[in-house]
Motif scaffolding. Structure first.
Motif, short mmCIF file in Angstrom:
data_model
loop_
_atom_site.label_atom_id
_atom_site.label_comp_id
_atom_site.label_asym_id
_atom_site.label_seq_id
_atom_site.Cartn_x
_atom_site.Cartn_y
_atom_site.Cartn_z
N PHE A 62 -42.90 48.99 75.76
CA PHE A 62 -41.47 48.33 75.16
C PHE A 62 -41.05 47.04 75.65
O PHE A 62 -40.91 45.31 75.08
CB PHE A 62 -40.15 48.95 76.58
N ASP A 63 -42.38 46.20 76.62
CA ASP A 63 -41.90 44.82 76.65
C ASP A 63 -43.29 43.92 76.21
O ASP A 63 -43.09 43.09 75.69
CB ASP A 63 -42.52 44.49 77.87
N ALA A 64 -44.41 44.95 75.38
CA ALA A 64 -45.07 44.59 74.37
C ALA A 64 -44.92 44.71 73.09
O ALA A 64 -44.86 43.60 72.27
CB ALA A 64 -46.62 45.59 74.41
N LEU A 65 -43.77 45.32 72.69
CA LEU A 65 -42.89 46.00 71.64
C LEU A 65 -42.52 44.34 71.79
O LEU A 65 -41.79 43.52 70.79
CB LEU A 65 -42.66 46.79 71.76
N THR A 66 -41.98 44.26 72.76
CA THR A 66 -40.91 42.77 72.59
C THR A 66 -41.97 41.72 72.33
O THR A 66 -41.26 40.03 71.39
CB THR A 66 -39.76 42.80 74.25
N ARG A 67 -42.94 41.20 72.96
CA ARG A 67 -43.46 40.46 73.41
C ARG A 67 -44.42 40.07 71.51
O ARG A 67 -44.45 38.82 71.00
CB ARG A 67 -44.78 40.59 73.88
N VAL A 68 -44.30 41.44 70.55
CA VAL A 68 -45.39 40.77 68.99
C VAL A 68 -44.09 40.45 68.04
O VAL A 68 -43.64 40.27 67.69
CB VAL A 68 -45.76 42.42 69.00
N GLY A 69 -42.25 40.95 68.89
CA GLY A 69 -41.50 40.27 67.54
C GLY A 69 -40.78 40.97 67.18
O GLY A 69 -39.66 40.92 66.70
N VAL A 70 -40.60 42.58 68.33
CA VAL A 70 -39.68 43.67 67.63
C VAL A 70 -38.18 43.93 68.69
O VAL A 70 -38.73 43.20 69.28
CB VAL A 70 -40.13 44.78 68.69
N ASP A 71 -37.30 43.43 68.24
CA ASP A 71 -36.54 43.30 68.50
C ASP A 71 -35.36 44.68 68.86
O ASP A 71 -34.81 45.63 67.25
CB ASP A 71 -35.05 42.83 67.44
N LEU A 72 -35.80 45.54 69.70
CA LEU A 72 -35.30 46.73 70.53
C LEU A 72 -33.85 47.43 69.94
O LEU A 72 -33.77 48.13 69.22
CB LEU A 72 -35.65 47.33 71.74
N ALA A 73 -32.62 46.00 70.27
CA ALA A 73 -31.81 46.38 70.10
C ALA A 73 -30.68 46.31 68.39
O ALA A 73 -29.92 47.51 68.07
CB ALA A 73 -31.03 44.89 70.49
N ASP A 74 -31.65 45.89 67.75
CA ASP A 74 -31.59 45.62 66.21
C ASP A 74 -31.96 47.32 66.16
O ASP A 74 -31.42 48.07 64.90
CB ASP A 74 -32.13 44.80 65.89
N VAL A 75 -33.28 47.68 66.95
CA VAL A 75 -33.91 49.00 66.09
C VAL A 75 -33.04 50.09 66.60
O VAL A 75 -32.58 50.96 65.64
CB VAL A 75 -35.19 48.65 66.73
N PHE A 76 -32.22 49.73 67.49
CA PHE A 76 -31.80 50.58 68.10
C PHE A 76 -29.61 51.77 67.32
O PHE A 76 -29.12 52.38 66.58
CB PHE A 76 -30.97 50.75 69.49
N GLU A 77 -29.67 50.27 66.73
CA GLU A 77 -28.34 49.80 66.27
C GLU A 77 -28.69 49.92 64.86
O GLU A 77 -27.55 50.97 64.30
CB GLU A 77 -28.06 48.38 66.05
N LEU A 78 -29.23 50.23 64.92
CA LEU A 78 -29.91 50.45 62.68
C LEU A 78 -29.99 51.98 62.98
O LEU A 78 -29.08 53.21 61.90
CB LEU A 78 -31.18 49.79 62.25
N LEU A 79 -30.95 52.55 63.77
CA LEU A 79 -31.05 54.03 64.14
C LEU A 79 -29.07 54.97 64.59
O LEU A 79 -29.94 55.95 63.27
CB LEU A 79 -31.75 54.28 65.33
#
Length: 372
Positions: free
Chosen positions: A327-344
């Motif tokens: 998850f930390d790596a996903l954030t570093r490459v630019g994935v907005d996890l909060a936006d992902v979960f809200e969209l899903l």
């Protein structure tokens, strides 16, 4: 009949295998009983898309539709009658499993109308209504983990009703779901209910997380981003199980409730059919193995697992640190996890609502035809 060895091994590892499908044909043909006898199935889940597919494609409902049309039932009443009849019948098929497991399994889930996902009071009212109509102790009422759904979960649990919380995508929301469950148990005990009779599962969606995050990783396109494809869904589920263990095995609140007979709210892995053909077709079953969990398996995935699935007993426990690193790596490459979960969550509610509206339209057409 003997159980399939792959699925038997999965069950022995502590995973309750539930079938993510239901239809009148499945019940009447004896196929559901066959799944119980040969594929270690100990539960059934339904959702609006499953009902839409079953009712719109089978002739098994024609006689009931004619009866409902003759009685003057509107489309909502017709769908309630049809779906609750199927769920009640499935509950009866699974009753021996329910008894043998002391109520732990042998459960069938039915979801509140998805159009109520953002309406707390209406969700509570329909949950109570469905519980009374089906009238089986091995029923689960499915309530989505929307912001409006959280207080509904508490209030329905407080009525002594068992709840399957659905459409959970983030660990943060999952923690809120567990809090809502514990609040409901507190209230149920105050209301005089037997906490040992109240079961709950929290349905944590897996493959949809990979589908959305992989799409974003492909768009980013860097080697670091592409290396993370297919890792988010499992990491998210593993972090969820770590949160489950904290709440029900480590923190201080649950033991007080447990002393009054309360049971942990099991983690349930949903959306476990792989959507990317590049990934193993049993990935979200074989790699999500831990005690006291549930996996709701679509028919195609169940057949694949029976043929070549494996049990990775080290797939969850002890993986929290590595999962957080993903998850930390996903954030570093630019994935907005909060936006992902809200969209899903928004898309999840929308997909179920679309399926329900399709079911309404198809059923209305059948009612109209029956009335001439």
């Amino acid at each position: 009949m003997s159980q399939n060895k792959n699925l038997a091994a999965l069950s022995e590892a502590g995973v309750s295998v539930w079938l993510d499908d239901l239809s009148r044909d499945l019940i009447r043909s004896g196929a559901l009983q066959d799944e119980i006898d040969t594929h270690s199935i100990v539960g059934v889940t339904t959702n609006p898309a499953i009902f839409q597919n079953s009712i719109s494609k089978s002739a098994s409902y024609a006689d009931q539709v004619k009866e409902l049309a003759a009685s003057g039932a509107d489309v909502d009443a017709a769908i309630t009658a049809i779906t609750t009849d199927d769920v009640r019948a499935a509950c009866d098929v699974l009753q021996p499993v329910f008894v043998d497991s002391d109520g732990h399994d042998g459960r069938v889930s039915i979801e509140v109308d998805p159009r109520l996902a953002n309406k707390t009071d209406e969700t509570v009212a329909q949950a109570i209504e469905l519980w009374k109509i089906v009238d089986r102790p091995n029923l689960f009422i499915k309530i989505p983990a929307t912001k409006a759904g959280l207080p509904a979960i508490t209030r329905v649990i407080a009525e002594g009703i068992s709840v399957n919380v659905t459409l959970i995508f983030s660990v943060e929301r999952y923690r809120e779901v567990m809090d809502a469950y514990l609040d409901g148990l507190d209230a149920a005990l105050r209301n005089g209910h037997d906490a040992s009779k109240i079961e709950s599962v929290a349905s944590f969606f897996v493959s949809r997380v990979d589908s959305e995050i992989d799409k974003r990783l492909d768009a980013i396109g860097t080697p670091e981003a592409l290396e993370l494809r297919g890792k988010a869904g499992l990491a998210n589920a593993r972090l969820a199980y770590a949160a489950y263990r904290e709440v029900f095995e480590t923190e201080t609140r649950f033991p007080d409730l447990q002393a009054h007979g309360a049971l942990p709210q099991r983690a349930l892995w949903a959306s476990t059919g792989t959507k990317n053909a590049d990934y193993p077709d049993t990935l979200y079953v074989s790699e999500l193995v831990a005690p006291n969990t549930v996996n709701t398996v679509p028919v195609k995935t169940l057949e694949a697992y029976a043929d070549h699935g494996w049990v990775n007993a080290d797939s969850i426990i002890g993986q929290a640190k590595a999962s957080q690193e993903v998850f930390d790596a996903l954030t570093r490459v630019g994935v907005d996890l909060a936006d992902v979960f809200e969209l899903l969550e928004t898309e999840g509610v929308g997909k179920f609502e679309d399926a329900w509206n399709d079911l309404l339209g198809a059923t209305q057409t059948q009612l109209d035809a029956a009335r001439g």
